[in-house]
Design an enzyme around this catalytic site. Structure first.
Site, PDB file in Angstrom:
ATOM      1  N   LYS A  35     -87.766  41.740  33.167  1.00 11.42           N
ATOM      2  CA  LYS A  35     -88.983  41.493  32.396  1.00 11.42           C
ATOM      3  C   LYS A  35     -89.515  42.817  31.841  1.00 11.42           C
ATOM      4  CE  LYS A  35     -93.536  39.280  33.238  1.00 11.42           C
ATOM      5  NZ  LYS A  35     -94.299  38.551  34.269  1.00 11.42           N
ATOM      6  N   SER A 112     -95.721  34.046  33.009  1.00 13.43           N
ATOM      7  CA  SER A 112     -95.451  34.949  31.902  1.00 13.43           C
ATOM      8  C   SER A 112     -94.021  35.492  31.876  1.00 13.43           C
ATOM      9  CB  SER A 112     -96.437  36.133  31.964  1.00 13.43           C
ATOM     10  OG  SER A 112     -96.230  36.895  33.148  1.00 13.43           O
ATOM     11  N   SER A 136     -96.383  33.458  37.686  1.00 17.82           N
ATOM     12  CA  SER A 136     -95.504  33.838  36.576  1.00 17.82           C
ATOM     13  C   SER A 136     -94.013  33.852  36.871  1.00 17.82           C
ATOM     14  CB  SER A 136     -95.920  35.201  36.025  1.00 17.82           C
ATOM     15  OG  SER A 136     -97.141  35.099  35.349  1.00 17.82           O
TER      16      SER A 136
END
Length: 433
Positions: A35, A112, A136
């Protein structure tokens, strides 16, 4: 930029590996993605927003969590898209595009850590790293029909990871295979190989399953039948978690007053937990990023801009109560589960929402999802989301939680349970569930 190819999962691609190619390394020959919230030496950490990328220099070191899996023998193949400033559970990004949900292309991938989940779900990598503050990792794992693990809070270093709210921030990871999930976890958590321990009890949180729009039997039955086959039915207990939390957390009363009781679609005590999370999260987010936001005035997408504005108005009122709630919930759940107990809840309250849904209909989903996520968030317990096939052509998942520090136990349990669970999911799907 996210590309049309590769499901739009990647911000940029590169190959990063440690020079040693020793075959005995636990993650040898596995590929992973990261990420774009983790520092990687020589690359700008973009945090999902072009204004952030523009105003920050390239990282001069690599986050310890990334280094750990590289040293474990894995090869990093790139950085993945995330929601702006990690402040959404949808996975939609107006600047870089929304990674395409591989099992439900007209639905959000969840955020996310959207790109990291999609990269695993689309079989572009063997595993990926994400972060989980308010869901997330757990939410996109559920939406993309893969495994997602949020470890015990504080168990893995968040150095070199852009903070959102330190009271909840956790490094998490995704995989399709429970053995890989376990191997990655043992490297990240620096755990020795230990023999699996049979759970002392598995508690089904009945009221939490009533929150879901998916029939509760479709979610709980495969678990119950699998546990019965592997360990016998005596392990299973049932609880009304909301009542237990309300009774055991005196400090929560402060958050019960503010409209949560009137949420017909929610469990009042868990909605109050979610309120406590939001209060502390906003305050810490403002402390971390308020000055940058006020100075740069970044271009933020719908939903996120409103949430950021709200965070900038946060004060330190009731913060001490939030910390009391955290202490009380951990003690209460320790008492409920014991050393080797497992709590079962739905990961999310239904199938993934449609892409570009209006914000207002999303609110009920978001409120219920936040209540479910707050159980591990506030207690600091570890949680794994496990896929349970499809219902009405959309992904279904269940979550298992264990006490803080029991990550190795939970990872081993998932590996033992997984194949039998998937067989039972196949039976449920054939029934037309």
């Amino acid at each position: 930029m996210a590309k049309d190819t590769d499901y739009g999962a990647f911000m940029e691609k590169f190959v990063l590996q440690q020079s040693s190619s020793a075959r005995e390394l636990p993650l040898n020959s596995l590929t992973f993605a990261v990420k774009d919230i983790f520092d990687v030496d020589g690359y700008v950490t973009g945090f999902g927003n072009p204004d952030w990328a523009r105003t920050h220099p390239a990282a001069t070191s690599t986050a310890p969590a990334v280094l750990a899996v590289l040293r474990g023998g894995a090869t990093c193949v790139g950085k993945t898209v995330l929601d702006e400033m990690a402040y959404s559970m949808n996975g939609e990004n107006k600047h870089y595009g929304t990674p395409k949900n591989p099992c439900a292309p007209d639905r959000v991938p969840g955020g996310s850590s959207s790109g990291s989940a999609v990269a695993v779900g689309a079989k572009l990598v063997d595993f990926s790293l994400g972060t989980d503050t308010g869901g997330s990792v757990r939410i996109p794992a559920s939406h993309c029909r893969i495994l997602g693990f949020r470890p015990s809070h504080g168990a893995i270093s968040t150095t070199g990871v852009i903070p959102m709210a330190q009271s909840f921030d956790s490094v998490g990871w995704f995989a399709r295979d429970p053995m890989i999930l376990n191997r990655v976890g043992r490297v990240l958590l620096q755990l020795p190989e230990v023999d699996p321990v049979i759970p002392s009890q598995i508690i089904i949180a009945e009221d939490c399953f009533q929150l879901s729009t998916i029939p509760s039997d479709r979610v709980t039955e495969p678990l119950l039948k699998s546990v019965n086959k592997l360990f016998g039915g005596d392990l299973v207990k049932h609880a009304v978690l909301g009542d237990y939390v309300k009774e055991k957390l005196p400090s929560l009363k402060q958050f019960m007053i503010k409209g949560n009781v009137d949420q017909e679609y929610n469990i009042p005590s868990l909605a109050a937990l979610a309120s406590a999370v939001q209060l502390l999260l906003r305050y810490e987010f403002k402390n971390n990023h308020g000055e940058w936001i006020s100075t740069v005035k970044p271009d933020l997408g719908p939903g996120i801009s409103e949430r950021v504005r709200e965070a900038l108005r946060a004060t330190d009122e009731n913060l001490d109560v939030c910390h009391s709630v955290k202490t009380e919930l951990r003690a209460a759940l320790n008492a409920l589960l014991g050393d080797f107990g497992v709590l079962a809840i739905p990961t999310v309250p239904g199938p993934p929402p449609k892409l570009q849904s209006d914000q207002i209909p999303l609110e009920a989903f978001r409120a219920k999802a936040s209540s479910l996520q707050s159980i591990a968030g506030v207690s600091g317990f570890c949680q794994v989301s496990i896929p349970l096939g499809m219902y009405d052509n959309l992904p279904v998942a269940i979550s298992l939680l264990a006490k803080h520090g029991s990550d190795g136990f939970l990872l081993n349990f998932v590996e033992i349970l997984y194949d039998t669970l998937q067989e039972e999911v196949g039976v449920a799907e054939k029934k037309g569930y």
